[in-house]
Design a protein around this motif. Structure first.
Motif, PDB file in Angstrom:
ATOM      1  N   ALA A 286      51.154 -19.391  20.661  1.00  0.00           N
ATOM      2  CA  ALA A 286      51.149 -18.233  21.566  1.00  0.00           C
ATOM      3  C   ALA A 286      51.339 -18.733  22.995  1.00  0.00           C
ATOM      4  CB  ALA A 286      49.851 -17.453  21.432  1.00  0.00           C
ATOM      5  N   CYS A 287      52.100 -17.984  23.775  1.00  0.00           N
ATOM      6  CA  CYS A 287      52.509 -18.423  25.115  1.00  0.00           C
ATOM      7  C   CYS A 287      51.366 -18.390  26.136  1.00  0.00           C
ATOM      8  CB  CYS A 287      53.636 -17.535  25.616  1.00  0.00           C
ATOM      9  SG  CYS A 287      55.209 -17.794  24.778  1.00  0.00           S
ATOM     10  N   ALA A 288      51.521 -19.230  27.152  1.00  0.00           N
ATOM     11  CA  ALA A 288      50.672 -19.138  28.341  1.00  0.00           C
ATOM     12  C   ALA A 288      51.115 -17.913  29.140  1.00  0.00           C
ATOM     13  CB  ALA A 288      50.822 -20.385  29.196  1.00  0.00           C
ATOM     14  N   SER A 289      50.182 -17.277  29.831  1.00  0.00           N
ATOM     15  CA  SER A 289      50.562 -16.132  30.658  1.00  0.00           C
ATOM     16  C   SER A 289      49.531 -15.900  31.756  1.00  0.00           C
ATOM     17  CB  SER A 289      50.697 -14.860  29.807  1.00  0.00           C
ATOM     18  OG  SER A 289      49.430 -14.370  29.436  1.00  0.00           O
ATOM     19  N   THR A 290      49.950 -15.156  32.743  1.00  0.00           N
ATOM     20  CA  THR A 290      49.021 -14.671  33.763  1.00  0.00           C
ATOM     21  C   THR A 290      49.605 -13.427  34.414  1.00  0.00           C
ATOM     22  OG1 THR A 290      47.683 -15.291  35.698  1.00  0.00           O
ATOM     23  CG2 THR A 290      49.966 -15.987  35.712  1.00  0.00           C
ATOM     24  N   GLY A 291      48.730 -12.568  34.887  1.00  0.00           N
ATOM     25  CA  GLY A 291      49.152 -11.514  35.789  1.00  0.00           C
ATOM     26  C   GLY A 291      49.261 -12.122  37.181  1.00  0.00           C
ATOM     27  N   LEU A 292      50.245 -11.721  37.958  1.00  0.00           N
ATOM     28  CA  LEU A 292      50.442 -12.265  39.309  1.00  0.00           C
ATOM     29  C   LEU A 292      50.657 -11.108  40.277  1.00  0.00           C
ATOM     30  CD1 LEU A 292      50.761 -14.815  41.057  1.00  0.00           C
ATOM     31  CD2 LEU A 292      53.212 -14.760  40.538  1.00  0.00           C
ATOM     32  N   ARG A 293      49.693 -10.952  41.183  1.00  0.00           N
ATOM     33  CA  ARG A 293      49.783  -9.889  42.201  1.00  0.00           C
ATOM     34  C   ARG A 293      50.254 -10.507  43.509  1.00  0.00           C
ATOM     35  NH1 ARG A 293      46.761  -7.465  46.354  1.00  0.00           N
ATOM     36  NH2 ARG A 293      45.228  -9.142  46.253  1.00  0.00           N
TER      37      ARG A 293
ATOM     38  N   VAL B  60      53.909  -6.192  44.579  1.00  0.00           N
ATOM     39  CA  VAL B  60      54.550  -6.174  43.274  1.00  0.00           C
ATOM     40  C   VAL B  60      53.639  -6.943  42.311  1.00  0.00           C
ATOM     41  CG1 VAL B  60      55.930  -8.239  43.819  1.00  0.00           C
ATOM     42  CG2 VAL B  60      56.632  -6.714  41.966  1.00  0.00           C
ATOM     43  N   ARG B  61      53.557  -6.447  41.085  1.00  0.00           N
ATOM     44  CA  ARG B  61      52.711  -7.085  40.077  1.00  0.00           C
ATOM     45  C   ARG B  61      53.583  -7.503  38.894  1.00  0.00           C
ATOM     46  NH1 ARG B  61      49.892  -2.776  42.071  1.00  0.00           N
ATOM     47  NH2 ARG B  61      50.498  -1.388  40.355  1.00  0.00           N
ATOM     48  N   PHE B  62      53.522  -8.789  38.578  1.00  0.00           N
ATOM     49  CA  PHE B  62      54.262  -9.350  37.461  1.00  0.00           C
ATOM     50  C   PHE B  62      53.288  -9.794  36.368  1.00  0.00           C
ATOM     51  CE2 PHE B  62      56.870 -11.017  41.159  1.00  0.00           C
ATOM     52  CZ  PHE B  62      57.940 -10.143  40.998  1.00  0.00           C
ATOM     53  N   THR B  63      53.785  -9.842  35.141  1.00  0.00           N
ATOM     54  CA  THR B  63      53.190 -10.709  34.133  1.00  0.00           C
ATOM     55  C   THR B  63      54.222 -11.778  33.846  1.00  0.00           C
ATOM     56  OG1 THR B  63      51.833  -8.995  33.116  1.00  0.00           O
ATOM     57  CG2 THR B  63      52.302 -10.921  31.789  1.00  0.00           C
ATOM     58  N   VAL B  64      53.821 -13.026  33.956  1.00  0.00           N
ATOM     59  CA  VAL B  64      54.739 -14.132  33.674  1.00  0.00           C
ATOM     60  C   VAL B  64      54.171 -14.952  32.530  1.00  0.00           C
ATOM     61  CG1 VAL B  64      55.676 -14.213  36.007  1.00  0.00           C
ATOM     62  CG2 VAL B  64      53.658 -15.564  35.473  1.00  0.00           C
ATOM     63  N   ARG B  65      55.069 -15.496  31.700  1.00  0.00           N
ATOM     64  CA  ARG B  65      54.620 -16.257  30.537  1.00  0.00           C
ATOM     65  C   ARG B  65      55.618 -17.369  30.226  1.00  0.00           C
ATOM     66  NH1 ARG B  65      52.620 -12.674  27.288  1.00  0.00           N
ATOM     67  NH2 ARG B  65      52.807 -10.923  28.731  1.00  0.00           N
TER      68      ARG B  65
ATOM     69  N   GLU C 200      53.359 -24.017  34.480  1.00  0.00           N
ATOM     70  CA  GLU C 200      52.953 -24.431  35.825  1.00  0.00           C
ATOM     71  C   GLU C 200      54.162 -24.544  36.744  1.00  0.00           C
ATOM     72  OE1 GLU C 200      50.095 -24.681  37.093  1.00  0.00           O
ATOM     73  OE2 GLU C 200      48.691 -24.826  35.411  1.00  0.00           O
ATOM     74  N   SER C 201      55.245 -25.110  36.234  1.00  0.00           N
ATOM     75  CA  SER C 201      56.459 -25.263  37.037  1.00  0.00           C
ATOM     76  C   SER C 201      57.072 -23.904  37.376  1.00  0.00           C
ATOM     77  CB  SER C 201      57.461 -26.120  36.260  1.00  0.00           C
ATOM     78  OG  SER C 201      58.657 -26.267  36.972  1.00  0.00           O
ATOM     79  N   TYR C 202      57.080 -23.006  36.398  1.00  0.00           N
ATOM     80  CA  TYR C 202      57.613 -21.644  36.579  1.00  0.00           C
ATOM     81  C   TYR C 202      56.823 -20.883  37.638  1.00  0.00           C
ATOM     82  CZ  TYR C 202      59.139 -16.983  34.805  1.00  0.00           C
ATOM     83  OH  TYR C 202      59.641 -15.716  34.652  1.00  0.00           O
ATOM     84  N   LEU C 203      55.502 -20.926  37.519  1.00  0.00           N
ATOM     85  CA  LEU C 203      54.631 -20.272  38.497  1.00  0.00           C
ATOM     86  C   LEU C 203      54.827 -20.855  39.892  1.00  0.00           C
ATOM     87  CD1 LEU C 203      51.086 -19.711  36.924  1.00  0.00           C
ATOM     88  CD2 LEU C 203      52.548 -18.003  37.999  1.00  0.00           C
ATOM     89  N   LYS C 204      54.958 -22.158  39.966  1.00  0.00           N
ATOM     90  CA  LYS C 204      55.139 -22.836  41.257  1.00  0.00           C
ATOM     91  C   LYS C 204      56.406 -22.338  41.952  1.00  0.00           C
ATOM     92  CE  LYS C 204      55.418 -27.449  43.319  1.00  0.00           C
ATOM     93  NZ  LYS C 204      55.436 -28.917  43.047  1.00  0.00           N
TER      94      LYS C 204
ATOM     95  N   GLU D 249      49.409 -12.330  50.351  1.00  0.00           N
ATOM     96  CA  GLU D 249      48.284 -12.564  49.450  1.00  0.00           C
ATOM     97  C   GLU D 249      48.824 -12.680  48.033  1.00  0.00           C
ATOM     98  OE1 GLU D 249      45.199  -9.607  49.660  1.00  0.00           O
ATOM     99  OE2 GLU D 249      45.598  -9.273  51.799  1.00  0.00           O
ATOM    100  N   MET D 250      48.365 -13.718  47.306  1.00  0.00           N
ATOM    101  CA  MET D 250      48.746 -13.867  45.900  1.00  0.00           C
ATOM    102  C   MET D 250      47.493 -14.087  45.063  1.00  0.00           C
ATOM    103  SD  MET D 250      52.372 -15.909  45.617  1.00  0.00           S
ATOM    104  CE  MET D 250      52.058 -17.220  46.797  1.00  0.00           C
ATOM    105  N   GLU D 251      47.462 -13.440  43.913  1.00  0.00           N
ATOM    106  CA  GLU D 251      46.287 -13.518  43.051  1.00  0.00           C
ATOM    107  C   GLU D 251      46.722 -13.576  41.585  1.00  0.00           C
ATOM    108  OE1 GLU D 251      42.273 -10.864  42.024  1.00  0.00           O
ATOM    109  OE2 GLU D 251      43.988  -9.968  43.059  1.00  0.00           O
ATOM    110  N   GLU D 252      46.143 -14.530  40.855  1.00  0.00           N
ATOM    111  CA  GLU D 252      46.361 -14.597  39.413  1.00  0.00           C
ATOM    112  C   GLU D 252      45.272 -13.795  38.713  1.00  0.00           C
ATOM    113  OE1 GLU D 252      46.891 -18.446  37.723  1.00  0.00           O
ATOM    114  OE2 GLU D 252      48.313 -19.085  39.269  1.00  0.00           O
TER     115      GLU D 252
END
Length: 362
Positions: A155-162, A229-234, A242-246, A264-267
């Motif tokens: 199952a993939c890694a993911s986070t919400g990113l605001r 804007v709010r994303f979910t990235v995985r 980590e590289s994608y988020l960076k 402002e950025m929040e996971e």
């Protein structure tokens, strides 16, 4: 078995609020098993001592207890965690009176839906010297009772990113006198799409979904001065994630700086990748074959996330799926309810892994 699952189904509780669920499971285990129960506050585990002091490490199994909130209001077991907890509790009952070569731990975890519980409960791995850990999830769209296996990422890694940008207000007739982030946020969405496509061109499994966008107000005389804007990235693998988020963060920072916006950025609800260990996947396969269960290989990881990845950071182990049926309702929908028909095979699979590791898993 069915009665316990129905009991849990009737008392769904949101993540980190599983008080009735926990109480019901503890009372069942106290009445029906000889396992030692250890209450850890928001979670608990049941423990069976092995007879061989020279056995290499303990073995653990994990089930999640929380329910799903579909719309922020309707809470129910629309993901099957009532079934997972029933399987683990009944595994404890099956182990009662049996001899195990090594210590067995049954971990009843809260907060899987938010990713909080795995981080809390996985500390038990080091504390107890657990060498292997296993977990499962029921999955619609596959043959009922089939064991779904995958080496590497299940199952993939993911986070919400605001991502929130703040500029400065001005009269709508004179937008040049203020700083309006709408164009920058719109371009950011397109640039993140470009970043995603570039990662995909390199053969990496990554994905971005726009969850929401809010800019300005309903005052037609004012130019918007802030928005988000709010994303979910995985991503499939933790390093790629980590590289994608960076890259996304770097893009947002550069665009905010160029536009003169405060950033402002929040996971939110971050999940690690659930990366299986090959040998332990083969152990699950061996146990399934011994029981005459159908096994299937997944060609790609599940896009959804699972906080079981926290456990697999601490020791070897495997997370696997169990089919609900090809035409079964999808997870996280109001139509979904865990199929009782697959519970018994799941119990026997956990039991076989726990009690016959030498003959089945060598």
């Amino acid at each position: 078995m069915k009665n316990l699952r129905q009991q849990l189904h009737n008392i769904p509780e949101p993540s980190m609020q599983e008080k009735k669920t926990k109480k019901t499971l503890i009372e069942f285990l106290q009445a029906e098993t000889d396992l030692k129960i250890v209450d850890c506050g928001s979670w608990f585990y049941a423990w069976k001592k092995g007879v061989n002091k020279t056995a290499q490490g303990a073995i653990a199994f994990r089930a999640d207890m929380d329910a799903v909130s579909l719309d922020g209001k309707t809470v129910g077991h629309f993901c099957g965690h009532d079934g997972h907890s029933t399987i683990l509790a009944m595994t404890g009952k099956k182990l009662t009176g049996k001899t195990t070569n090594r210590d067995v731990y049954l971990i009843f975890q809260p907060g899987e839906e938010t990713g909080e519980g795995g981080a809390i409960c996985s500390t038990l791995i080091k504390e107890k010297g657990i060498a292997e850990v296993y977990g499962l999830h029921n999955i619609p769209g596959y043959a009922k009772g089939a064991i779904l296996l995958r080496k590497g990422t299940f199952a993939c890694a993911s986070t919400g990113l605001r991502i929130h940008m703040t500029g400065s207000p001005t009269h709508a007739a004179y937008p040049e006198n203020g700083r309006n982030p709408s164009e920058t946020l719109a371009r950011l969405i397109l640039e993140v799409e470009n970043i995603t496509r570039e990662f995909q061109r390199q053969g990496k499994i990554v994905r971005m979904t726009v969850i929401g966008v809010e800019i300005g107000s309903n005052s037609y005389g004012m130019s918007a001065s802030e928005g988000e804007v709010r994303f979910t990235v995985r991503a499939e693998k933790e390093a790629e994630f980590e590289s994608y988020l960076k890259e996304i963060r770097k893009m947002a920072e550069g665009m905010a700086r160029k536009g003169g916006f405060t950033l402002e950025m929040e996971e939110i609800e971050r999940f690690p990748a659930t990366e299986n260990h090959a040998k332990e996947v083969e152990k699950v396969r061996g146990a399934a074959q011994k029981l005459g269960l159908q096994t299937m290989e997944l060609s790609e990881p599940m896009r959804w996330s699972e906080d079981f990845g926290y456990y697999l950071r601490e020791c070897k182990g495997a997370f696997f799926g169990m089919g609900d049926g090809e035409e079964y309702p999808q997870l996280h929908t109001a139509e979904y309810e865990f199929p009782d028909e697959i519970i018994e095979d799941a119990i026997m699979l956990f039991f076989t892994l726990a009690i016959e590791e030498r003959s089945v898993l060598s």
